[in-house]
Design an enzyme around this catalytic site. Structure first.
Site, short mmCIF file in Angstrom:
data_model
loop_
_atom_site.label_atom_id
_atom_site.label_comp_id
_atom_site.label_asym_id
_atom_site.label_seq_id
_atom_site.Cartn_x
_atom_site.Cartn_y
_atom_site.Cartn_z
N ASP A 17 0.87 -0.84 0.31
CA ASP A 17 0.27 0.51 -0.06
C ASP A 17 0.97 1.45 0.00
OD1 ASP A 17 -2.07 1.50 -0.37
OD2 ASP A 17 -2.58 1.09 2.42
N ARG A 21 -0.04 7.61 -2.39
CA ARG A 21 0.80 8.78 -2.20
C ARG A 21 2.06 9.07 -2.21
NH1 ARG A 21 -1.17 6.11 3.58
NH2 ARG A 21 -1.59 4.04 1.92
N TRP A 22 2.72 8.13 -2.51
CA TRP A 22 4.21 7.57 -2.91
C TRP A 22 4.25 9.10 -4.21
CZ3 TRP A 22 7.71 7.78 -7.62
CH2 TRP A 22 8.58 7.64 -7.14
N SER A 62 -7.84 -5.45 -5.65
CA SER A 62 -8.80 -6.08 -4.64
C SER A 62 -9.71 -5.87 -5.75
CB SER A 62 -8.32 -5.40 -3.56
OG SER A 62 -9.10 -4.35 -3.59
N ASN A 65 -10.86 -2.92 -5.43
CA ASN A 65 -9.77 -2.08 -6.84
C ASN A 65 -10.11 -1.37 -7.98
OD1 ASN A 65 -7.35 -3.01 -5.33
ND2 ASN A 65 -7.65 -1.48 -4.81
N TRP A 66 -11.30 -2.38 -8.04
CA TRP A 66 -12.39 -2.09 -9.46
C TRP A 66 -13.42 -0.79 -9.80
CZ3 TRP A 66 -10.99 -4.82 -13.94
CH2 TRP A 66 -10.26 -5.96 -13.42
C1 IPE Z 1 -5.53 -3.03 -0.21
O1 IPE Z 1 -5.11 -1.55 -0.38
C2 IPE Z 1 -4.81 -3.75 -1.95
C3 IPE Z 1 -3.80 -4.10 -2.51
C4 IPE Z 1 -3.16 -3.81 -1.87
C5 IPE Z 1 -4.24 -4.11 -3.38
P1 IPE Z 1 -6.19 -0.41 -0.34
O2 IPE Z 1 -5.53 0.56 -0.52
O3 IPE Z 1 -7.03 -0.95 -1.83
O4 IPE Z 1 -7.02 -0.78 0.89
P2 IPE Z 1 -8.06 0.36 1.33
O5 IPE Z 1 -8.73 0.66 0.57
O6 IPE Z 1 -6.99 1.35 2.03
O7 IPE Z 1 -7.85 -0.32 2.97
C1 IPE Z 2 -1.44 -0.07 -3.01
O1 IPE Z 2 -0.90 1.53 -3.33
C2 IPE Z 2 -1.56 -0.30 -5.13
C3 IPE Z 2 -2.98 -0.97 -5.37
C4 IPE Z 2 -4.01 -1.10 -4.72
C5 IPE Z 2 -3.25 -1.39 -6.35
P1 IPE Z 2 -2.50 2.90 -3.77
O2 IPE Z 2 -2.97 3.20 -5.12
O3 IPE Z 2 -3.71 1.99 -2.27
O4 IPE Z 2 -2.25 3.51 -2.77
P2 IPE Z 2 -2.61 4.64 -1.83
O5 IPE Z 2 -3.02 4.17 -0.78
O6 IPE Z 2 -3.27 5.81 -2.67
O7 IPE Z 2 -0.95 5.85 -0.95
MG MG Z 3 -3.76 2.51 -0.98
#
Ligand code: IPE
Ligand code: IPE
Ligand code: MG
Length: 250
Positions: A17, A21-22, A62, A65-66
């Site tokens: 995760d 933000r990075w 996840s 994530n869709w």
């Molecule tokens: C969890 O990260 C899913 C993956 C790392 C693939 P998310 O960034 O989607 O989780 P939430 O929404 O902050 O809980």
């Molecule tokens: C994790 O990084 C990657 C996936 C969930 C695919 P994020 O995209 O969730 O990054 P943040 O949480 O927005 O920083």
């Molecule tokens: Mg995230």
């Protein structure tokens, strides 16, 4: 040498995760964070193996994530296909077995195709396995397993009265995988986000503040060192762990 580490986690699972933000911290588009995140996937795959881990599961996408903006989802899928195409030969060369958990049949055809060929080409390797959780969600996995289990009962292949965790867990996607010993989440968030809810029943959790693109071998080693300081009791008392005969006598 891994053999010198007393309690090395055999199976490490990581909630990767912090890519977004990075990128945001640098004024870059989110996809730049994902691109850098893929580099960390590559380095962590080898770092875990070097440290003596036998199985590494990475939560890459996840089911939830869709719901992200279409542009980001599309870019993530393209990146996944690109990464897998690039890694196939490396996995074969380095004897990394690839497998997946999640509803991969719902992924774009190109991704499915490269997954199929990589899994096939690496299926004989036994020393080290990389598991990508793709379109994965624990609740969906349990519902799918319950449906398959009910069908097996209806077909007379399972007896409802014999139902146990050992039986039911064979219907989960992780059926032939050991439970994770250590679950790491990067980016400072302290939640599980629908990841291996049942399998992590007795896992140790380490929440690392570092954003995923910045995660290094040293961070992984630190998480493993933290794991080694923990006492996994599995419901027993400390005293029982020191003297297994007492626990067995119960
Ligand atoms: C969890 O990260 C899913 C993956 C790392 C693939 P998310 O960034 O989607 O989780 P939430 O929404 O902050 O809980
Ligand atoms: C994790 O990084 C990657 C996936 C969930 C695919 P994020 O995209 O969730 O990054 P943040 O949480 O927005 O920083
Ligand atoms: Mg995230």
């Amino acid at each position: 040498m891994s053999a010198q580490v007393p309690n090395l986690p055999q199976h490490v699972a990581i909630i990767m995760d912090g890519n977004g933000r990075w990128a945001k911290n640098r004024g870059l588009p989110r996809i730049e964070g994902h691109r850098r995140g893929v580099e960390t996937v590559r380095t962590t795959t080898y770092a875990a193996r070097d440290l003596g881990v036998r199985m590494l599961t990475l939560y890459a996408f996840s089911i939830e994530n869709w719901k992200r903006p279409q542009e980001e989802v599309g870019a993530l899928m393209s990146l996944l296909e690109y990464y897998l195409k690039k890694e196939l030969q490396t996995f074969v060369r380095d004897h990394v077995r690839l497998r997946t958990i999640g509803r991969t049949e719902e992924l774009p055809a190109g991704v499915q195709e490269v997954l199929r060929s990589t899994i096939e080409a690496t299926k004989h390797f036994t020393d080290y396995t990389l598991v990508l959780a793709l379109n994965y969600g624990s609740r969906t996995e349990v519902v799918d397993a319950a449906r398959a289990y009910a069908a097996a009962v209806a077909a007379g292949k399972e007896k409802l009265n014999d139902g146990s965790w050992a039986t039911f867990s064979r219907y989960l996607q992780t059926a032939d995988m050991p439970d994770p010993d250590l679950v790491i989440r990067t980016s400072g968030e302290t939640r599980i986000s629908n990841f291996l809810l049942l399998q992590a029943a007795y896992a140790e959790f380490v929440f690392a503040p570092v954003l995923w693109p910045d995660f290094t071998k040293a961070d992984l080693a630190a998480a493993i060192a933290e794991y080694n300081r923990r006492e996994r009791r599995f419901g027993l008392t400390s005293e029982q762990l020191l003297s297994p005969a007492k626990a067995a006598a119960k």
